[in-house]
Design an enzyme around this catalytic site. Structure first.
Site, short mmCIF file in Angstrom:
data_model
loop_
_atom_site.label_atom_id
_atom_site.label_comp_id
_atom_site.label_asym_id
_atom_site.label_seq_id
_atom_site.Cartn_x
_atom_site.Cartn_y
_atom_site.Cartn_z
N TYR A 84 53.50 40.03 40.16
CA TYR A 84 52.62 40.28 39.01
C TYR A 84 53.39 40.11 37.70
O TYR A 84 54.40 40.78 37.44
CB TYR A 84 52.02 41.69 39.07
CG TYR A 84 51.06 41.93 40.23
CD1 TYR A 84 50.80 40.94 41.19
CD2 TYR A 84 50.43 43.16 40.39
CE1 TYR A 84 49.93 41.16 42.25
CE2 TYR A 84 49.55 43.39 41.45
CZ TYR A 84 49.31 42.39 42.37
OH TYR A 84 48.46 42.63 43.42
N HIS A 92 53.30 40.99 50.93
CA HIS A 92 52.12 40.64 50.12
C HIS A 92 51.14 39.73 50.88
O HIS A 92 49.93 39.93 50.82
CB HIS A 92 52.60 39.96 48.83
CG HIS A 92 51.65 40.08 47.69
ND1 HIS A 92 52.06 40.21 46.38
CD2 HIS A 92 50.30 40.08 47.63
CE1 HIS A 92 51.00 40.29 45.58
NE2 HIS A 92 49.91 40.20 46.33
#
Ligand SMILES: NC(=O)c1ccc[n+]([C@@H]2O[C@H](COP(=O)([O-])OP(=O)(O)OC[C@H]3O[C@@H](n4cnc5c(N)ncnc54)[C@H](OP(=O)(O)O)[C@@H]3O)[C@@H](O)[C@H]2O)c1
Length: 270
Positions: A57, A116
């Site tokens: 992110y 992830h």
């Protein structure tokens, strides 16, 4: 804050705060740092304690902003989840990624560290070995996965030696649940794996006549009904919100529950 059980002995807040696009998407965007730090601090003041982030992110910048926003708060009051990106799933890369996340977040430990996305190029057992070592080193409290289907989840749980896979973070909302309900959700329940629901508000586009009807019945908003549904399913929604009114509205999705008949009606949507 209310909690769900996590793994054999842990606990996780029933509602979290998502951070994708805070401080950039794939790359850092430092142009609105003050605005985002203010939003994060607002969320912490309102009462969110579960923060969902990832090394991906903002190219790492999101984690840096979270650290800044947490200054003055007590680290132990928070449950920080981060994630390792699929091109870092070899043993040494996992350890390096975790250290980099810890440094950016300015913390000694992550509460939950997730893979992830699966990466079929790298044996899951190698990645799990690194995650378990991170737990032994005290750098991570719990380990889990994200975007794993049942088969991938089975493989991951079978690779674990000393610890447990406690969570699978997947896309899940009341209007988008066919990849979770019923199979993945019941497999997760049977195996003590908490489902964490991402994009729980369909990116702010939650809308359906039944949601409107229930919003009026419960004197809540459509978004609060949508989040409460997931909580009734014992999943942990992690809505992202920067606007103060959204932060507050979403937080008020907890402290009450839809009745089982309405949960059943909502389960038939989509
Ligand atoms: N594991 C993964 O692969 C994965 C993938 C996607 C997302 N995630 C995680 O899940 C989190 C949430 O998912 P998401 O960000 O994709 O989508 P989301 O939470 O469903 O939606 C976020 C969007 O909805 C808006 N919004 C929030 N609350 C609202 C409300 N009460 N009324 C109207 N609009 C509202 C936000 O606006 P404002 O920001 O302007 O307030 C933002 O534009 C992410 O931030 C990330 O932490 C994980």
């Amino acid at each position: 804050m209310e909690y769900f059980k996590l793994g054999k002995n842990g606990r996780i807040p029933i509602l979290g705060y998502g951070t994708w696009r805070i401080g950039g998407a794939q790359e850092p965007d430092r142009s609105q740092d003050d605005y985002y730090i203010k939003a994060l601090r607002k969320a912490f003041e309102v009462g969110y304690t579960l923060i969902d982030t990832a090394e991906y992110y903002g190219g790492g910048h999101t984690e840096e902003l979270i650290a800044k926003a947490l200054e003055g708060f007590n680290r132990e009051d928070f449950f920080i989840t981060s994630k390792v990106w699929p091109n870092h799933l070899q043993y040494n890369d996992v350890l390096k990624s975790a250290d980099a996340s810890l440094k950016r977040l300015q913390t000694k430990y992550l509460d939950l560290y997730l893979i992830h996305w699966p990466n079929p190029q790298i044996p899951i057992s190698e990645t799990v070995r690194a995650l378990e070592d991170l737990v032994d080193l005290g750098k991570v409290r719990y380990i889990g996965v994200s975007n794993f289907n049942i088969n991938e989840l089975k493989e991951a749980t079978e690779s674990v030696r000393r610890h447990e896979i406690v969570a699978n973070q997947v896309r899940y909302s009341v209007l988008n649940k066919s990849n979770v309900e019923p199979e993945l959700l019941s497999y997760a329940k049977q195996n003590n794996i908490r489902i964490i629901a991402y994009t729980p508000l369909e990116k702010g586009k939650m809308s359906h006549p039944l949601l409107t009807e229930l919003a009026s019945k419960y004197n809540k908003t459509v978004n609060q009904i949508a989040l409460n549904y997931l909580i009734c399913r014992e999943a942990v929604p992690i809505p992202k919100a920067v606007r103060e009114e959204h932060i507050i509205e979403n937080f008020n999705a907890i402290g009450w529950r839809l009745n089982p008949e309405d949960v059943e009606k909502l389960s038939k949507l989509a």
